[in-house]
Design a protein around this motif. Sequence first.
Motif, mmCIF file in Angstrom:
data_model
loop_
_atom_site.group_PDB
_atom_site.id
_atom_site.type_symbol
_atom_site.label_atom_id
_atom_site.label_comp_id
_atom_site.label_asym_id
_atom_site.label_seq_id
_atom_site.Cartn_x
_atom_site.Cartn_y
_atom_site.Cartn_z
ATOM 1 N N LEU A 158 56.397 -1.830 46.957
ATOM 2 C CA LEU A 158 57.812 -1.159 46.531
ATOM 3 C C LEU A 158 58.506 -0.760 47.746
ATOM 4 C CD1 LEU A 158 56.419 1.379 43.825
ATOM 5 C CD2 LEU A 158 57.136 -0.855 43.450
ATOM 6 N N LEU A 159 59.854 -1.100 47.661
ATOM 7 C CA LEU A 159 60.709 -0.746 48.645
ATOM 8 C C LEU A 159 61.636 0.581 48.249
ATOM 9 C CD1 LEU A 159 62.804 -4.130 49.058
ATOM 10 C CD2 LEU A 159 60.873 -3.365 50.084
ATOM 11 N N LEU A 160 61.032 1.567 49.301
ATOM 12 C CA LEU A 160 61.661 2.954 49.103
ATOM 13 C C LEU A 160 63.068 3.339 49.610
ATOM 14 C CD1 LEU A 160 60.419 5.503 47.514
ATOM 15 C CD2 LEU A 160 59.445 6.372 49.767
ATOM 16 N N ASP A 161 63.868 3.566 48.727
ATOM 17 C CA ASP A 161 65.288 3.886 49.225
ATOM 18 C C ASP A 161 65.498 5.020 50.220
ATOM 19 O OD1 ASP A 161 68.239 4.889 48.637
ATOM 20 O OD2 ASP A 161 68.416 2.781 47.936
ATOM 21 N N GLU A 162 66.456 4.983 51.022
ATOM 22 C CA GLU A 162 66.634 6.100 51.963
ATOM 23 C C GLU A 162 67.111 7.223 51.120
ATOM 24 O OE1 GLU A 162 69.525 6.456 55.906
ATOM 25 O OE2 GLU A 162 68.883 4.407 55.266
ATOM 26 N N VAL A 163 67.451 7.368 49.902
ATOM 27 C CA VAL A 163 67.657 8.550 49.331
ATOM 28 C C VAL A 163 66.459 9.381 49.380
ATOM 29 C CG1 VAL A 163 67.305 7.520 46.890
ATOM 30 C CG2 VAL A 163 68.955 9.581 47.085
ATOM 31 N N TYR A 164 65.246 8.770 49.120
ATOM 32 C CA TYR A 164 64.023 9.496 49.076
ATOM 33 C C TYR A 164 63.513 9.874 50.699
ATOM 34 C CZ TYR A 164 64.295 8.158 44.379
ATOM 35 O OH TYR A 164 64.353 7.775 43.023
ATOM 36 N N THR A 165 63.653 8.993 51.563
ATOM 37 C CA THR A 165 63.269 8.857 52.777
ATOM 38 C C THR A 165 64.174 9.660 53.873
ATOM 39 O OG1 THR A 165 64.124 6.744 53.686
ATOM 40 C CG2 THR A 165 62.012 6.746 52.505
ATOM 41 N N SER A 167 65.724 8.623 56.111
ATOM 42 C CA SER A 167 65.992 7.759 57.221
ATOM 43 C C SER A 167 65.474 6.506 57.135
ATOM 44 C CB SER A 167 64.830 8.609 58.501
ATOM 45 O OG SER A 167 65.070 7.869 59.712
ATOM 46 N N SER A 168 66.315 5.721 57.808
ATOM 47 C CA SER A 168 65.864 4.149 57.724
ATOM 48 C C SER A 168 64.581 3.571 58.579
ATOM 49 C CB SER A 168 67.276 3.240 58.116
ATOM 50 O OG SER A 168 67.562 3.556 59.530
ATOM 51 N N CYS A 169 64.242 2.629 58.201
ATOM 52 C CA CYS A 169 63.241 2.022 59.040
ATOM 53 C C CYS A 169 63.583 1.840 60.370
ATOM 54 C CB CYS A 169 62.764 0.501 58.391
ATOM 55 S SG CYS A 169 61.476 -0.278 59.339
ATOM 56 N N THR A 170 64.880 1.262 60.632
ATOM 57 C CA THR A 170 65.259 0.884 61.951
ATOM 58 C C THR A 170 65.398 2.153 62.813
ATOM 59 O OG1 THR A 170 66.498 -0.821 61.231
ATOM 60 C CG2 THR A 170 67.338 0.300 63.287
ATOM 61 N N GLU A 171 65.836 3.258 62.198
ATOM 62 C CA GLU A 171 65.809 4.788 62.938
ATOM 63 C C GLU A 171 64.216 5.227 63.181
ATOM 64 O OE1 GLU A 171 69.893 6.544 60.652
ATOM 65 O OE2 GLU A 171 67.880 6.682 59.860
ATOM 66 N N LYS A 172 63.410 4.923 62.138
ATOM 67 C CA LYS A 172 62.156 5.256 62.462
ATOM 68 C C LYS A 172 61.263 4.689 63.581
ATOM 69 C CE LYS A 172 61.229 7.303 57.846
ATOM 70 N NZ LYS A 172 60.048 7.125 56.498
ATOM 71 N N ARG A 173 61.580 3.275 63.534
ATOM 72 C CA ARG A 173 61.060 2.521 64.631
ATOM 73 C C ARG A 173 61.461 2.789 66.107
ATOM 74 N NH1 ARG A 173 62.481 -2.581 64.136
ATOM 75 N NH2 ARG A 173 63.528 -2.488 62.580
ATOM 76 N N GLN A 174 62.829 3.342 66.230
ATOM 77 C CA GLN A 174 63.421 3.526 67.402
ATOM 78 C C GLN A 174 62.819 4.765 68.015
ATOM 79 O OE1 GLN A 174 65.089 1.566 69.395
ATOM 80 N NE2 GLN A 174 64.981 -0.165 67.893
ATOM 81 N N ARG A 175 62.734 5.874 66.871
ATOM 82 C CA ARG A 175 62.201 7.206 67.145
ATOM 83 C C ARG A 175 60.743 6.939 67.786
ATOM 84 N NH1 ARG A 175 61.486 11.552 62.462
ATOM 85 N NH2 ARG A 175 60.525 13.107 63.679
ATOM 86 N N PRO A 193 47.347 3.043 57.031
ATOM 87 C CA PRO A 193 48.257 2.061 56.183
ATOM 88 C C PRO A 193 49.477 3.261 55.723
ATOM 89 C CG PRO A 193 46.088 1.459 55.502
ATOM 90 C CD PRO A 193 45.837 2.525 56.514
ATOM 91 N N ASP A 194 48.959 4.591 55.535
ATOM 92 C CA ASP A 194 50.077 5.462 55.150
ATOM 93 C C ASP A 194 51.153 5.633 56.359
ATOM 94 O OD1 ASP A 194 48.200 6.834 56.763
ATOM 95 O OD2 ASP A 194 48.784 9.002 55.985
ATOM 96 N N SER A 195 50.842 5.330 57.719
ATOM 97 C CA SER A 195 51.937 5.447 59.084
ATOM 98 C C SER A 195 52.624 4.167 58.595
ATOM 99 C CB SER A 195 50.774 5.287 60.028
ATOM 100 O OG SER A 195 50.288 6.554 60.446
ATOM 101 N N VAL A 196 51.854 2.884 58.374
ATOM 102 C CA VAL A 196 52.740 1.818 58.187
ATOM 103 C C VAL A 196 53.644 2.014 57.025
ATOM 104 C CG1 VAL A 196 52.838 -0.803 57.927
ATOM 105 C CG2 VAL A 196 50.772 0.561 59.205
ATOM 106 N N SER A 197 53.215 2.351 55.931
ATOM 107 C CA SER A 197 54.120 2.512 54.808
ATOM 108 C C SER A 197 55.328 3.487 55.266
ATOM 109 C CB SER A 197 53.306 3.092 53.794
ATOM 110 O OG SER A 197 52.233 2.249 53.213
ATOM 111 N N TRP A 198 54.903 4.611 55.701
ATOM 112 C CA TRP A 198 56.093 5.536 56.120
ATOM 113 C C TRP A 198 57.277 4.760 57.131
ATOM 114 C CZ3 TRP A 198 57.732 7.638 60.871
ATOM 115 C CH2 TRP A 198 58.780 8.643 60.560
ATOM 116 N N LEU A 199 56.664 3.969 58.061
ATOM 117 C CA LEU A 199 57.407 3.518 59.192
ATOM 118 C C LEU A 199 58.224 2.623 58.470
ATOM 119 C CD1 LEU A 199 58.022 3.400 62.218
ATOM 120 C CD2 LEU A 199 56.218 1.402 62.252
ATOM 121 N N LEU A 200 58.017 1.717 57.529
ATOM 122 C CA LEU A 200 58.572 0.565 56.746
ATOM 123 C C LEU A 200 59.422 1.119 55.580
ATOM 124 C CD1 LEU A 200 56.059 -2.389 57.339
ATOM 125 C CD2 LEU A 200 57.868 -1.682 58.843
ATOM 126 N N ASN A 201 59.244 2.362 54.987
ATOM 127 C CA ASN A 201 59.980 2.804 53.885
ATOM 128 C C ASN A 201 59.353 2.011 52.877
ATOM 129 O OD1 ASN A 201 61.001 5.075 55.108
ATOM 130 N ND2 ASN A 201 63.173 3.842 55.343
#
Length: 593
Positions: A158-165, A167-175, A193-201
Amino acid sequence: MNLIAERLDAVRAQMATRGYEALVVPRADEYLGEYIPAHNERLRWVSGFTGSAGTVVVLRDRAAIFVDGRYTVQVRNEVSADLFEYQHLIEVPHIDWLTKQLGAGARVACDPRMHSLSWYRDAARTLEASGLHLVADTDNLIDYCWHDRPDPAVSPALLLDEVYTGSSCTEKRQRIAALVAEQDADAALVFAPDSVSWLLNVRGTDIPCMPVLQSFAMLERNGEVTVFVDPGRVPDGLAAHVGEGVRHLPESAAAEVLQTYSGKRVLADADSANAWAQLTLEAGGAELVAGADPVLLPKACKNAVEVEGARNAHRKDAVAEVRFLAWLDAEVAAGRLHDEAVLSQTLGTFRESGEQYHGPSFDTISAAGANAAMCHYNHLNVPSPGKLAMDSVYLVDSGGQYSDGTTDITRTVAIGDPGAEVRRMFTLVLKGHIALDQVRFPAGTTGSQVDVLARQFLWRSGFDYDHGTGHGVGAFLSVHEAPQRIAKAHNPWALQPGMIVSNEPGYYKDGCYGIRCENLVVVREADVNGDVPVFEFEALTLVPFDRRLLDLSLLTPAEIDWINGYHQLVAKEVAPSLGGTDLTWLEQATQPL
C-alpha cells in the motif's frame, strides 16, 4: 509415531548426512521480525510451539526448547516432554547449554539468515572456546525436510499518503542519509522491514497483523536507495510515490549487489540485521561500521502528524472497545457465557466497523479464568477455547491497525464477583499503572529507570510479573517497535518526545487468573520551568478500567482522583461517537468513585 517425532527424525537424518551434531532453530525468518508468515514458521513445524519467541536445539539423540517466562506454561501444553527438554532461555542460554552437551570437534549448524550478526559471532566464540564449531548453512535443513511447506503470500504493498506520514519519502531519505554521513559511512544497510516501510511510506499486506513490506535496502549517503523485494510486492505508482533515486531489485540479486561495496564503509546494525547480509558485505570487501539502524530513532520519535494520527486511531478503537465491553456485560447479565473464540470474533466485528481499519495488530488474547495466567495465551492454539465462568475474570488484550495509527489495549473484566483476592491484586496492578502514567522525568531517562514505578506495589507484597512493563508501538507499523522499552533489563535508549510506548503491569497466578492493565502513552514535553527539559506521558488509550475490580481501601485520594480524571477524559472523547445502550454503559462505567 507422532508427526513431530517423524519431523525430528527427518531433520536428524539430514544432520547426519551433512555431518552436524546439533542444529539451532530460532523462531525467526530472514527478516528477524516478530511476526512470521506461515511458510517461515520453522520452529512451529519442528516442535509444535506457537509462541512468538523461542529456540529449539536438535541433537542427534534428543532436543531442547528454550523459552522465556511468558511461555513457561504454554510450552508444556504444546510441546511433548517425551521429545524435548524445557529450558528457560534467560537462565540457561542455548549456546551455553550446547557447550555442556557436545564433545570437542562437534559441528553446530545454523542458517545465518535467521540470526543477527551479534548472535552469530558471540555463538561462534562461545562454541570455539569449548572446542566446538559453528557452521553457517543457508541450505536450511528445516526447509529441506518440510515437503508440504506453504507458498509465500505475495501481494502489492500500500502507498501511504503524506497526510498520514507527515513527511515525504524524499525528505526521509535525505534526513537518514545525513545521519549516515555523520558516521563517516558511504552507505547503510536498512534491514528491518518496518524501517524500509517507514522510509518509503509504504505498508505491506502479506503478514497478518504486521503491515510491513518484506524487504531490505541499501541507502547511500546521497539519499539514493536500492530495495531488495519480491517484484510481486511492488505496487503500481511506486516510482512517483517515492521520488527519484529509488530502485528495486529482486531479493535474488542481493548477494551480487552487496559484494560491489568493496572498499566502502557500510553502517550496519549487528543486533537487528541478519548475519548473512553482513557477512556477504564483508566477503565482498566492505568495511562494516557497527551502529544502530539509522532509521530506528527517527521512526520511533513520531512527528506531529503521526502523533495526531495515533490520537485519532485510539478514538476509533475506543468506540469498538466500549461497544464490546457494553455487549459483554449485557451478555453476562443475561446468563450467556460465551467462549473465548466468540468473544474475540465479536470484538473484531466491532473494530471492523471503524474507518480506515486494516485488521488486528496482533492475535487477540481472549483469555477466560485460568487461561489468563498465560500472558501470551492464544485460544486459536488450544484444542477448544475456554468459556467464561461466573465469579472470575476475563482478560482481553487486543489492538488494531488503522491508516493513521496502531493500537494495543488490555482490559481485565469482572465476570460476576471474582472475590477479594482478585480485587486486591487488580488494585495493586492499577496502582503501578497510575504511578508510571504520572511520572515526570528529565531528558536522558531510559525506560529501565522508570520500570520500578509500575512494580513497586506488587513488590511490597511479594509479587511480580515476568514480562516487560512497556514496549514501543509504531505508526501503522509494528505493535512491538524498537528501540523504546520499559523493562527491568537495561535499555540504553532514552525516552524521547513522540515515542509511543505501552504501560502494562500485570499479575498472573498460575492455574487461577491473570490481570493486566494496559494503555498506550506518548512521550511529550512537560510544562515546567526548571533547569532541565522534562518529559511526561500522555495517555492515548481511551477505555474505562473496570471499577468493579477495585479495592478502594488500597487507593490513595490522589489515585482515586487519577481514575476519576482519566474516566472523565474517556467520557469526553468517546461519548460523542456512541448512542443508546452503549452510551448508557459508558456513562455508568465512568461515574466518579
